[in-house]
Design a protein around this motif. Structure first.
Motif, PDB file in Angstrom:
ATOM      1  N   GLY A  62       0.838  -1.187   0.000  1.00 23.21           N
ATOM      2  CA  GLY A  62       0.000   0.000   0.000  1.00 23.21           C
ATOM      3  C   GLY A  62       0.874   1.238   0.000  1.00 23.21           C
ATOM      4  N   LYS A  63       0.259   2.395   0.188  1.00 26.54           N
ATOM      5  CA  LYS A  63       1.001   3.652   0.137  1.00 26.54           C
ATOM      6  C   LYS A  63       1.881   3.847   1.374  1.00 26.54           C
ATOM      7  N   ASN A  64       1.492   3.265   2.493  1.00 24.15           N
ATOM      8  CA  ASN A  64       2.243   3.473   3.728  1.00 24.15           C
ATOM      9  C   ASN A  64       1.962   2.347   4.727  1.00 24.15           C
ATOM     10  N   LYS A  65       2.538   2.474   5.902  1.00 20.47           N
ATOM     11  CA  LYS A  65       2.408   1.450   6.932  1.00 20.47           C
ATOM     12  C   LYS A  65       0.957   1.235   7.349  1.00 20.47           C
ATOM     13  N   ILE A  66       0.194   2.307   7.410  1.00 18.41           N
ATOM     14  CA  ILE A  66      -1.214   2.197   7.811  1.00 18.41           C
ATOM     15  C   ILE A  66      -1.984   1.320   6.829  1.00 18.41           C
ATOM     16  N   GLN A  67      -1.672   1.482   5.539  1.00 21.51           N
ATOM     17  CA  GLN A  67      -2.341   0.674   4.521  1.00 21.51           C
ATOM     18  C   GLN A  67      -1.941  -0.797   4.639  1.00 21.51           C
ATOM     19  N   TYR A  68      -0.662  -1.041   4.959  1.00 23.51           N
ATOM     20  CA  TYR A  68      -0.215  -2.422   5.163  1.00 23.51           C
ATOM     21  C   TYR A  68      -1.046  -3.085   6.265  1.00 23.51           C
ATOM     22  N   ILE A  69      -1.200  -2.371   7.359  1.00 25.47           N
ATOM     23  CA  ILE A  69      -1.946  -2.911   8.504  1.00 25.47           C
ATOM     24  C   ILE A  69      -3.402  -3.177   8.125  1.00 25.47           C
ATOM     25  N   LYS A  70      -3.997  -2.256   7.384  1.00 25.13           N
ATOM     26  CA  LYS A  70      -5.385  -2.437   6.945  1.00 25.13           C
ATOM     27  C   LYS A  70      -5.522  -3.670   6.065  1.00 25.13           C
ATOM     28  N   ASN A  71      -4.558  -3.860   5.168  1.00 24.76           N
ATOM     29  CA  ASN A  71      -4.618  -5.008   4.258  1.00 24.76           C
ATOM     30  C   ASN A  71      -4.460  -6.326   5.010  1.00 24.76           C
ATOM     31  N   ILE A  72      -3.596  -6.332   6.017  1.00 23.73           N
ATOM     32  CA  ILE A  72      -3.435  -7.535   6.840  1.00 23.73           C
ATOM     33  C   ILE A  72      -4.714  -7.775   7.643  1.00 23.73           C
ATOM     34  N   ARG A  73      -5.275  -6.704   8.183  1.00 26.61           N
ATOM     35  CA  ARG A  73      -6.528  -6.812   8.931  1.00 26.61           C
ATOM     36  C   ARG A  73      -7.630  -7.402   8.063  1.00 26.61           C
ATOM     37  N   ASN A  74      -7.733  -6.919   6.828  1.00 25.43           N
ATOM     38  CA  ASN A  74      -8.763  -7.422   5.914  1.00 25.43           C
ATOM     39  C   ASN A  74      -8.551  -8.896   5.602  1.00 25.43           C
ATOM     40  N   TYR A  75      -7.276  -9.281   5.471  1.00 25.42           N
ATOM     41  CA  TYR A  75      -6.977 -10.702   5.218  1.00 25.42           C
ATOM     42  C   TYR A  75      -7.443 -11.546   6.400  1.00 25.42           C
ATOM     43  N   ILE A  76      -7.134 -11.105   7.615  1.00 27.75           N
ATOM     44  CA  ILE A  76      -7.517 -11.859   8.809  1.00 27.75           C
ATOM     45  C   ILE A  76      -9.033 -11.995   8.908  1.00 27.75           C
TER      46      ILE A  76
END
Length: 373
Positions: A62-76
């Motif tokens: 993603g564009k930044n760390k926050i987006q990474y976390i959101k994408n991992i959250r969505n996967y979970i």
């Protein structure tokens, strides 16, 4: 439990974590599990050996760390995975933050692969040192919310205990040895000096950077060659390549020292060498040491910060020397004159069992299953 996810930074680079993640995934597949690898970057090197068709690769960039976390959250939230294993401190922090946001009970294992404390001590930049200390304090809090914390060596575990005194830490060695290692080592080499079997070959595999200390190896080799005729091969690339080339010329060793650069498959070069030398200043694990043992190549390693002494069983399976020119030069000569691997063959065969991908994968499953029970 049928599906496990592994979270990593890169999937196609030359770093050890990349190989560890893929090996662990293959070991888990062998045990009957479906595997998703969640990654941010494809990496610099497009190696045919790094991608496995049986693994489902999912890009969470993603564009930044926050987006990474959101994408991992969505996967979970949307996956059927029963557990997630993350590799490296940065990815560990992303996983735990994502897990906290989902408020689910998915089982997590965070794995530490490097000595952050030792790295911090070597930094002279006060601002950067302060940032690392702050990050370590944040990690201390986050790790409390992971089901398991794993260090890849006993040496690293002991270091971590200084920062994480109340945390339960397990030790699981990296998955290194499998049939693919042996099959790839059979590839025919058509490069000099490997096509000339008359002169011993010393090989070094790793990034040409200050932490790997290739200049020390070159200096030690230039002294040892006065007593034994030999060739030195560097496999790897990095910022010190030009420095090494200049030094090779100044020493008049153009016909004895060769820099091959990065190789997709370094294993035949290790297998067909007379001696593998690790000259690092620090090594959290040292995957290539286990690879060399498995391939039957004698080893010399500097007594550096990290796990080499542990992996070589306190010098039983390889020569360990101080980190200076004279000591390394003498160790190289001794390594060429003594065949430790042949003398200790039966012990080494038994020893490397704990580094086989299937056995390591089973250790991770035991941790995940213990949380279910």
């Amino acid at each position: 439990m049928k599906k496990i996810a592994i979270l990593c930074d890169r999937i196609n680079n030359i770093g050890g974590i990349d190989r560890v993640v893929n090996n662990l995934a293959k070991g888990l597949i062998e045990l009957g599990y479906d595997i998703d690898i969640l990654y941010i970057d494809e990496g610099k090197y497009k190696s045919k050996y790094n991608i496995d068709r049986n693994i489902n690769y999912i890009n969470i960039a993603g564009k930044n760390k926050i987006q990474y976390i959101k994408n991992i959250r969505n996967y979970i939230k949307n996956t059927q995975a029963d557990g997630i294993i993350s590799a490296g401190r940065y990815m560990n922090s992303l996983l735990i933050q994502a897990k906290l946001l989902t408020r689910t009970n998915i089982k997590t294992i965070v794995t530490e692969h490097s000595n952050a404390r030792e790295y911090c001590e070597t930094i002279t930049n006060k601002v950067l040192k302060y940032k690392i200390k702050i990050a370590t304090n944040i990690i201390k809090i986050l790790y409390k919310y992971s089901d398991n914390v794993v260090a890849v060596s006993k040496t690293l575990k002991n270091v971590m205990k200084k920062d994480f005194r109340k945390l339960k830490i397990s030790t699981i060695y990296n998955p290194v040895v499998d049939e693919e290692l042996f099959s790839k080592s059979k590839e025919i080499i058509k490069e000099y000096p490997y096509i000339d079997n008359n002169i011993p070959i010393i090989v070094s595999v790793g990034r040409l950077s200050s932490d790997k200390n290739p200049v020390l190896l070159l200096d030690a080799f230039s002294k040892a060659i006065n007593k034994i005729d030999m060739n030195l091969v560097f496999i790897g690339d990095g910022p010190l390549r030009d420095v090494l080339n200049q030094k090779i010329k100044s020493l008049g060793l153009e016909n004895r020292v060769f820099i091959y650069g990065y190789k997709d498959n370094p294993y035949p070069y290790i297998k067909n060498a007379d001696l593998f030398v690790l000259s690092s200043k620090t090594e959290a694990f040292g995957i290539v040491l286990i690879e060399s043992l498995a391939l039957g190549t004698n080893i010399v390693s500097t007594k550096c910060e990290g796990a080499p002494n542990e992996l070589l069983n306190n010098g039983e399976f390889g020569i360990i020397c101080e980190e200076d020119i004279d000591s390394l030069s003498n160790a190289i000569i001794k390594g060429l004159e003594n065949d430790i691997v042949s003398d200790k063959y039966d012990e080494i065969i038994q020893y490397i069992e704990q580094f086989k991908t299937k056995n390591v994968a089973n250790e991770y499953l035991k941790l995940l299953k213990s949380e279910f029970n």
